[in-house]
Design an enzyme around this catalytic site. Structure first.
Site, PDB file in Angstrom:
ATOM      1  N   ASP A 130     -30.450 -20.971  11.062  1.00 49.85           N
ATOM      2  CA  ASP A 130     -29.834 -22.236  11.448  1.00 49.85           C
ATOM      3  C   ASP A 130     -29.657 -22.166  12.970  1.00 49.85           C
ATOM      4  OD1 ASP A 130     -28.297 -24.665  11.269  1.00 49.85           O
ATOM      5  OD2 ASP A 130     -26.490 -23.430  11.450  1.00 49.85           O
ATOM      6  N   LEU A 131     -29.407 -23.290  13.618  1.00 47.24           N
ATOM      7  CA  LEU A 131     -29.271 -23.282  15.087  1.00 47.24           C
ATOM      8  C   LEU A 131     -27.805 -23.344  15.535  1.00 47.24           C
ATOM      9  CD1 LEU A 131     -30.636 -23.507  17.937  1.00 47.24           C
ATOM     10  CD2 LEU A 131     -30.515 -25.989  17.619  1.00 47.24           C
ATOM     11  N   ASP A 132     -27.180 -24.516  15.282  1.00 52.68           N
ATOM     12  CA  ASP A 132     -25.816 -24.744  15.774  1.00 52.68           C
ATOM     13  C   ASP A 132     -24.834 -23.803  15.081  1.00 52.68           C
ATOM     14  OD1 ASP A 132     -26.419 -27.024  17.463  1.00 52.68           O
ATOM     15  OD2 ASP A 132     -26.692 -28.181  15.634  1.00 52.68           O
ATOM     16  N   THR A 175     -22.946 -24.539  19.830  1.00 49.93           N
ATOM     17  CA  THR A 175     -22.948 -25.948  20.214  1.00 49.93           C
ATOM     18  C   THR A 175     -21.902 -26.756  19.453  1.00 49.93           C
ATOM     19  OG1 THR A 175     -24.866 -25.956  18.791  1.00 49.93           O
ATOM     20  CG2 THR A 175     -25.276 -26.301  21.123  1.00 49.93           C
ATOM     21  N   LYS A 223     -19.829 -29.422  10.092  1.00 48.45           N
ATOM     22  CA  LYS A 223     -20.840 -28.395  10.359  1.00 48.45           C
ATOM     23  C   LYS A 223     -21.978 -28.479   9.348  1.00 48.45           C
ATOM     24  CE  LYS A 223     -18.049 -25.124  12.914  1.00 48.45           C
ATOM     25  NZ  LYS A 223     -17.394 -23.814  12.927  1.00 48.45           N
ATOM     26  N   SER A 227     -32.868 -26.268  10.921  1.00 47.27           N
ATOM     27  CA  SER A 227     -31.657 -26.922  11.458  1.00 47.27           C
ATOM     28  C   SER A 227     -31.601 -28.399  11.087  1.00 47.27           C
ATOM     29  CB  SER A 227     -31.660 -26.793  12.982  1.00 47.27           C
ATOM     30  OG  SER A 227     -30.702 -27.640  13.568  1.00 47.27           O
ATOM     31  N   ALA A 228     -30.381 -28.908  10.917  1.00 42.01           N
ATOM     32  CA  ALA A 228     -30.188 -30.340  10.643  1.00 42.01           C
ATOM     33  C   ALA A 228     -30.282 -31.169  11.910  1.00 42.01           C
ATOM     34  CB  ALA A 228     -28.815 -30.558  10.007  1.00 42.01           C
ATOM     35  N   LYS A 233     -28.577 -30.759   4.211  1.00 42.45           N
ATOM     36  CA  LYS A 233     -27.916 -29.654   3.525  1.00 42.45           C
ATOM     37  C   LYS A 233     -26.649 -30.208   2.873  1.00 42.45           C
ATOM     38  CE  LYS A 233     -29.385 -26.628   7.320  1.00 42.45           C
ATOM     39  NZ  LYS A 233     -28.984 -25.901   8.526  1.00 42.45           N
ATOM     40  N   GLU A 276     -26.781 -18.604   8.202  1.00 45.16           N
ATOM     41  CA  GLU A 276     -26.106 -19.910   8.236  1.00 45.16           C
ATOM     42  C   GLU A 276     -24.624 -19.767   8.540  1.00 45.16           C
ATOM     43  OE1 GLU A 276     -25.659 -23.046   7.999  1.00 45.16           O
ATOM     44  OE2 GLU A 276     -27.675 -23.774   7.669  1.00 45.16           O
ATOM     45  N   ASP A 277     -24.074 -20.718   9.293  1.00 43.21           N
ATOM     46  CA  ASP A 277     -22.623 -20.697   9.548  1.00 43.21           C
ATOM     47  C   ASP A 277     -21.877 -21.776   8.774  1.00 43.21           C
ATOM     48  OD1 ASP A 277     -23.693 -22.838  11.116  1.00 43.21           O
ATOM     49  OD2 ASP A 277     -21.789 -22.896  12.192  1.00 43.21           O
TER      50      ASP A 277
HETATM   51  C1  BG6 Z   1     -26.072 -29.488  12.636  1.00 43.52           C
HETATM   52  C2  BG6 Z   1     -24.647 -29.411  13.153  1.00 43.52           C
HETATM   53  O1  BG6 Z   1     -26.764 -28.322  12.967  1.00 43.52           O
HETATM   54  O2  BG6 Z   1     -26.744 -30.604  13.215  1.00 43.52           O
HETATM   55  C3  BG6 Z   1     -23.928 -30.730  12.912  1.00 43.52           C
HETATM   56  O3  BG6 Z   1     -23.970 -28.352  12.503  1.00 43.52           O
HETATM   57  C4  BG6 Z   1     -24.724 -31.877  13.524  1.00 43.52           C
HETATM   58  O4  BG6 Z   1     -22.634 -30.658  13.465  1.00 43.52           O
HETATM   59  C5  BG6 Z   1     -26.143 -31.868  12.962  1.00 43.52           C
HETATM   60  O5  BG6 Z   1     -24.102 -33.120  13.241  1.00 43.52           O
HETATM   61  C6  BG6 Z   1     -27.016 -32.982  13.560  1.00 43.52           C
HETATM   62  O6  BG6 Z   1     -27.207 -32.721  14.931  1.00 43.52           O
HETATM   63  P1  BG6 Z   1     -27.824 -33.744  15.965  1.00 43.52           P
HETATM   64  O7  BG6 Z   1     -28.095 -32.893  17.175  1.00 43.52           O
HETATM   65  O8  BG6 Z   1     -29.089 -34.280  15.363  1.00 43.52           O
HETATM   66  O9  BG6 Z   1     -26.826 -34.815  16.199  1.00 43.52           O
HETATM   67 MG    MG Z   2     -24.815 -24.475  11.812  1.00 44.09          MG
END
Ligand code: BG6
Ligand code: MG
Length: 218
Positions: free
Chosen positions: A9-11, A17, A45, A114-115, A145, A169-170
C-alpha cells in the site's frame, strides 16, 4: 529461489501522507460545517476520495448536490497536491527502502496496490518508482478496499497466484482486502487496530531480512 509477490500500500506504508489527507479534509469539513477529528480520520484510511467525502457528510448529517460534491472533491485534492508537491525522499518511512532493496536483490516481485489516484506522482516525488514491477492505483480499479480488486489486479499484472502474494497495509479495510484475496496480510501499525492481520509490525524497522526470507521460502 522462490519468486513471491510483495504488494505495498502507499499512504501510511511507504510515506506518511495521512497527515496531508487529514489537513486537507479538515479544512473542507470546517468550511461545510462538519466537526472532524483525528479519530474520525482513522476511518478514512484506505477509503477512496469519493467515499471519504460521503462519510464526512454523513457524520455532519449534511446533504449536497452532485455539483457541490464535485467542487469539494476538487478543492480537497488541490490542497492535498500542494502538500505532495513539496515532498522529497526524506518522507519515505524508516527502513522502507531497505526492504524494497532486499526484495529486489532477492529477485522478488514488488507491486504497488493503492486506493490513491495520486500514487504515481507521489512515487516520482520521493524517487522510488524504479523498485516497482507493477503499479495499481485508484485510477485502475472501480471497487474500493475492503474489496480485494486492487490486489487481484496487482497480482495479475505480474502473473502471480494469490497465495504467493504478501501484502503490507496500514488500514483495516486493506487488511480485510488482502485476507479475502487469500494473500498473506502484514499490518503496519498498531496491533490492536490491525488485529485481523496475519502479522503486525509497528513499522518496517521491525521487519528483519530473516523474516522476509521466511516469507520468500514458505
Ligand atoms: C488511500 C488513503 O491510500 O487513498 C485515503 O489511505 C485516500 O486516505 C485514498 O482517501 C484516495 O487518495 P487520493 O489521493 O486519490 O485522494
Ligand atoms: Mg494506507
Amino acid at each position: 529461489m522462490n519468486k513471491k509477490t510483495f504488494i505495498f500500500d502507499l499512504d501510511g506504508v511507504i510515506v506518511d501522507t495521512a497527515k496531508y489527507h487529514f489537513l486537507a479534509w479538515q479544512n473542507l469539513a470546517k468550511q461545510i460545517g462538519v466537526n472532524f477529528t483525528h479519530e474520525d480520520n482513522e476511518q478514512l484510511k484506505g477509503v477512496s476520495r469519493v467515499q471519504s467525502l460521503e462519510l464526512i457528510l454523513g457524520w455532519g448529517n449534511k446533504t449536497a448536490t452532485e455539483e457541490e460534491k464535485e467542487r469539494w472533491l476538487h478543492q480537497k485534492n488541490e490542497e492535498y497536491l500542494a502538500f505532495i508537491n513539496k515532498m522529497d525522499e526524506s518522507e519515505i518511512l524508516p527502513d522502507v527502502e531497505r526492504v524494497l532493496q532486499f526484495l529486489k536483490l532477492n529477485n522478488q516481485n514488488v507491486v504497488l496496490g493503492s486506493a490513491s489516484k495520486n500514487a504515481r506522482p507521489i512515487l516520482e516525488k520521493v524517487n522510488i518508482m524504479h523498485y516497482f514491477d507493477a503499479i495499481v492505483d485508484g485510477n485502475d480499479v472501480s471497487k474500493a478496499k475492503p474489496d480485494p480488486e486492487v490486489f487481484l489486479v496487482g497480482a495479475a499484472k505480474v502473473n502471480a497466484i494469490n497465495k504467493n502474494c504478501i501484502v503490507f497495509e496500514d488500514s483495516v479495510a486493506g487488511i480485510q482486502a488482502a485476507n479475502s484475496a487469500k494473500m498473506t496480510s502484514i499490518g503496519i501499525g498498531e496491533q490492536n487496530v490491525l488485529n485481523e492481520a496475519e502479522y503486525c509490525f509497528i513499522d518496517f524497522t521491525k521487519i528483519s531480512n530473516e523474516f522476509l526470507l521466511e516469507q520468500i521460502k514458505n
